[in-house]
Design an enzyme around this catalytic site. Structure first.
Site, PDB file in Angstrom:
ATOM      1  CB  CYS A   1      -0.921   0.020   1.212  1.00  0.00           C
ATOM      2  SG  CYS A   1      -1.691  -1.559   1.576  1.00  0.00           S
TER       3      CYS A   1
ATOM      4  CG  HIS B   1      -6.010   1.527  -0.762  1.00  0.00           C
ATOM      5  ND1 HIS B   1      -4.840   2.108  -1.225  1.00  0.00           N
ATOM      6  CD2 HIS B   1      -5.626   0.613   0.173  1.00  0.00           C
ATOM      7  CE1 HIS B   1      -3.805   1.562  -0.591  1.00  0.00           C
ATOM      8  NE2 HIS B   1      -4.260   0.652   0.250  1.00  0.00           N
TER       9      HIS B   1
ATOM     10  CB  CYS C   1      -1.913   0.893   7.570  1.00  0.00           C
ATOM     11  SG  CYS C   1      -3.413   0.652   6.607  1.00  0.00           S
TER      12      CYS C   1
END
Length: 391
Positions: free
Chosen positions: A95, A347, A377
């Site tokens: 991520c 995302h 995160c």
């Protein structure tokens, strides 16, 4: 503000509209095309910058296979006006990939290994699903919780540990959609979104100018009707307060302060500090807390010094514990994710680090803030953070 010659400054930053991964507006547009369009837009908007000066194109991408494989950064570069003499690399920190791209370029600039970099990231989650081709090692369960690869369950764990209720999560999810919708209506995304050719629901070509992921009708009451997505028996995390699967890209033009000055450019901001940190994979969503604390310490700052924050909303159940432990609960509506977040916008894994930083810099410019933090995160237990100072 006085700048040192090797300070890392942002000249410009842009992103694509966010498209739904399932039959969305970019279902017929490739990841490389999304990215290349943004890069050429950066040079259109900043015509004093010669693409031949680009030292390296550094691009975040998580699932590097199919159209995102074989060093997708170079595949992208070859579609742009950046000449073949410039290099390109793809980076993967799950991520945090696009933010790692920012950090890699910044470290090069700080150490005199280049002056001009294009950074960003992409993920086409419609064409390349999140776990496409992934083969998990069964022996990993000897070293970390078996559920560590199941992001939704790590969010459930965080919510339980921090006493985050289902109602709090639903309210936070609704807030994300409401603020993103307001930002769209008021034109707050206009400076960061580059319109890209896609297709409408009927299959006709269309210029996509806004995020198609925002659901303005969303309320905490409507989210309360959804079933838990990951723990059907006792869970509180639902699809409605989790980040969406989306297709998207983001891009930034980074430069040394001395080169920006020589070209007569006015930077948006400079990087004050950067950090990454690890945490238990079973609570991977907690990573922004140690990463942010480390970055603030390196900048000689405190949480109270920061004007605006962008936290990637992987899950409401993950965001709220981070907000709580950074002591931001009392100032959320004044400082945190003021244009919504990934619950509304999605995302796209490799893109998000530059996307949230782009949104943050535009919020800081619009509202007059001096200091900002973008943090997120990272699956398997990491966090990454960047402290920005507006110029």
């Amino acid at each position: 503000m006085s700048l040192n010659p090797r300070d890392v400054v942002v000249i410009d930053c842009v992103r694509s509209p966010m498209g739904r991964a399932k039959a969305g507006c970019f279902r017929n547009v490739r990841a490389e095309t999304l990215s290349a369009t943004l890069i050429d837009a950066l040079f259109d908007r900043n015509d004093k910058v010669d693409p031949a000066e680009v030292e390296d194109l550094i691009w975040g991408c998580v699932n590097q296979t199919l159209e995102q494989g074989f060093n997708v950064a170079r595949q992208i570069s070859l579609l742009t006006r950046i000449p073949h003499t410039s290099s390109a690399q793809t980076v993967n920190r799950l991520c945090g990939s696009a933010m790692s791209a920012i950090h890699t370029a910044a470290q090069a600039i700080m150490t005199g290994n280049g002056d001009v970099f294009v950074v960003g990231g992409v993920e086409h989650m419609g064409h390349v699903p999140m776990t496409q081709g992934f083969d998990h090692n069964p022996a990993a369960s000897k070293y970390s919780a078996k559920a560590s690869n199941m992001m939704g369950l790590t969010a459930e764990m965080l919510a339980k540990m921090h006493g985050i209720s289902r109602q709090q999560q639903d309210e936070f999810g609704a807030r994300s959609h409401r603020l993103a919708h307001e930002a769209t209506l008021e034109g707050r995304f206009r400076n960061e979104i580059i319109s890209i050719q896609g297709h409408d629901d009927d299959g006709f070509p269309a210029l996509i100018e806004n995020d198609e992921t925002i659901r303005p009708e969303t309320t905490a009451e409507s989210l309360a009707q959804l079933r838990p997505a990951f723990d059907p028996k006792s869970g509180t995390v639902t699809a409605g307060q989790s980040s969406q699967l989306t297709d998207g890209a983001s891009a930034m033009l980074l430069m040394s302060a001395e080169r920006a000055q020589a070209l007569g450019l006015t930077p948006m901001a400079k990087i004050r500090s950067m950090a990454t940190a690890g945490c238990d994979p079973a609570i991977m969503g907690y990573g922004p807390v140690p990463a942010t604390k480390k970055a603030l310490k390196r900048a000689g700052l405190k949480v109270e010094d920061i004007d605006f924050w962008e936290l990637n909303e992987a899950f409401a159940a993950q965001s709220l514990p981070v907000i709580k432990d950074l002591k931001l609960m009392g100032v959320v509506d004044q400082k945190v994710n003021l244009n919504g977040g990934a619950i509304a916008l999605g995302h796209p894994l490799g893109c998000s680090g530059a996307r949230i930083s782009t949104t943050l810099l535009n919020v800081m410019a619009a509202k007059g803030g001096t200091l900002g933090v973008s943090t997120m995160c990272i699956g398997l237990g990491q966090g990454i953070a960047t402290v920005w100072e507006r110029i």
